[in-house]
Design a protein around this motif. Structure first.
Motif, PDB file in Angstrom:
ATOM      1  N   TYR A  95       0.830  -1.068   0.027  1.00 21.66           N
ATOM      2  CA  TYR A  95      -0.057   0.104  -0.088  1.00 21.66           C
ATOM      3  C   TYR A  95       0.877   1.083  -0.035  1.00 21.66           C
ATOM      4  O   TYR A  95       1.941   1.068   0.460  1.00 21.66           O
ATOM      5  CB  TYR A  95      -0.882   0.159   1.204  1.00 21.66           C
ATOM      6  N   THR A  97       1.135   5.742  -1.896  1.00 17.78           N
ATOM      7  CA  THR A  97       1.155   6.399  -3.148  1.00 17.78           C
ATOM      8  C   THR A  97       2.438   6.373  -3.708  1.00 17.78           C
ATOM      9  O   THR A  97       3.608   5.923  -3.289  1.00 17.78           O
ATOM     10  CB  THR A  97       0.659   7.750  -2.523  1.00 17.78           C
ATOM     11  N   THR A 100       4.673   8.041  -1.100  1.00 18.59           N
ATOM     12  CA  THR A 100       4.726   7.223   0.303  1.00 18.59           C
ATOM     13  C   THR A 100       5.361   5.974   0.222  1.00 18.59           C
ATOM     14  O   THR A 100       5.938   5.125   1.096  1.00 18.59           O
ATOM     15  CB  THR A 100       3.692   7.350   1.122  1.00 18.59           C
ATOM     16  N   GLN A 143      -7.525  -3.987 -10.265  1.00 19.94           N
ATOM     17  CA  GLN A 143      -6.828  -2.600  -9.927  1.00 19.94           C
ATOM     18  C   GLN A 143      -5.800  -2.323 -11.124  1.00 19.94           C
ATOM     19  O   GLN A 143      -5.535  -1.218 -11.278  1.00 19.94           O
ATOM     20  CB  GLN A 143      -5.674  -3.280  -8.788  1.00 19.94           C
ATOM     21  N   CYS A 147      -8.326   1.402 -10.720  1.00 16.72           N
ATOM     22  CA  CYS A 147      -7.674   1.240  -9.158  1.00 16.72           C
ATOM     23  C   CYS A 147      -8.235   2.174  -8.337  1.00 16.72           C
ATOM     24  O   CYS A 147      -9.186   3.118  -8.577  1.00 16.72           O
ATOM     25  CB  CYS A 147      -6.220   1.360  -9.239  1.00 16.72           C
ATOM     26  N   GLN A 148      -7.955   1.746  -6.894  1.00 13.86           N
ATOM     27  CA  GLN A 148      -8.232   2.616  -5.746  1.00 13.86           C
ATOM     28  C   GLN A 148      -7.130   3.323  -5.542  1.00 13.86           C
ATOM     29  O   GLN A 148      -6.248   3.544  -5.995  1.00 13.86           O
ATOM     30  CB  GLN A 148      -8.830   1.837  -4.643  1.00 13.86           C
ATOM     31  N   GLU A 149      -7.351   4.326  -4.234  1.00 15.79           N
ATOM     32  CA  GLU A 149      -6.499   5.032  -3.801  1.00 15.79           C
ATOM     33  C   GLU A 149      -5.465   4.300  -3.021  1.00 15.79           C
ATOM     34  O   GLU A 149      -5.704   3.220  -2.669  1.00 15.79           O
ATOM     35  CB  GLU A 149      -7.010   6.143  -2.808  1.00 15.79           C
ATOM     36  N   ASN A 150      -4.114   4.751  -2.848  1.00 18.34           N
ATOM     37  CA  ASN A 150      -3.085   4.130  -2.029  1.00 18.34           C
ATOM     38  C   ASN A 150      -2.581   2.885  -2.537  1.00 18.34           C
ATOM     39  O   ASN A 150      -2.036   1.826  -1.771  1.00 18.34           O
ATOM     40  CB  ASN A 150      -3.405   4.348  -0.655  1.00 18.34           C
ATOM     41  N   ALA A 152      -0.421   2.485  -5.535  1.00 18.30           N
ATOM     42  CA  ALA A 152       0.430   3.160  -6.811  1.00 18.30           C
ATOM     43  C   ALA A 152       1.247   2.055  -7.363  1.00 18.30           C
ATOM     44  O   ALA A 152       1.138   1.555  -8.665  1.00 18.30           O
ATOM     45  CB  ALA A 152       1.229   4.172  -6.384  1.00 18.30           C
TER      46      ALA A 152
END
Length: 188
Positions: A95, A97, A100, A143, A147-150, A152
């Protein structure tokens, strides 16, 4: 259900979707070569397949390391006489971004999720050609397209799997090798 009698199937991963895939292929009569890094999961899958009377070779293998994949495929081919099916299911799901996710995590996701597919193709396709063809199934994800957030790194790898699948399909169709991907949703 002996729809895989006489076939030899390589499955990357020994838990989750990979474990279920190995069991189903074995139930269908295939000899199984399973590659995983989780020693406990490897032992459990080997024991389960042995109890079921399946021909199986579960090998401790980091599917992101070329010489380990090459040796594992060679061992399986030596034991079972060839290779007909590859199911690329091994994956990591970090998980984060773009800002991060550290570079080591990014590279590990790329190496396991995409690089392992390249490696099983590189060392496995020549064996499939010797037997007149075969089938490759790459486990992607929803995904890879929505995709969803967080996520990448994970989402990027799953999108790359779609493209690599198309490339392999085009390059090896004339050799009798079908290449497809499946895109499951969330799996615990």
């Amino acid at each position: 259900m002996n729809d895989f009698d006489g076939k030899v199937a390589l499955v990357t991963g020994t838990t989750g979707i990979a474990e279920a895939t190995a069991r189903r292929l074995a139930e269908g009569g295939a000899a199984i070569i399973a590659l995983g890094i989780d020693q406990a999961a490897n032992a459990m899958l080997q024991a389960e397949l042995n109890r079921a009377g399946a021909a199986a070779l579960v090998l401790a293998t980091d599917v992101a390391v070329p010489d380990q994949v090459e040796r594992a495929i060679a061992s399986g081919v030596e034991k079972f006489g060839g290779l007909d099916v590859i199911v690329n299911s091994a994956a990591v799901h970090p998980y984060g971004t773009a800002t991060t996710t550290d570079f080591e995590t990014w590279n590990r996701a790329m190496s396991v999720n995409v690089g392992s597919i390249y490696l099983t193709a590189r060392f496995g396709i020549p064996e499939m050609i010797k037997r007149g063809g075969g089938a490759i199934v790459n486990v992607a994800s929803v995904q890879g397209t929505a995709c969803q957030e967080n996520v990448a790194a994970y989402a990027t790898t799953k999108g790359a799997i779609h493209t690599l699948t198309r490339s392999l399909a085009l390059d090896y169709a004339r050799k009798g090798i079908r290449v497809n991907s499946v895109s499951p949703g969330s799996v615990r």
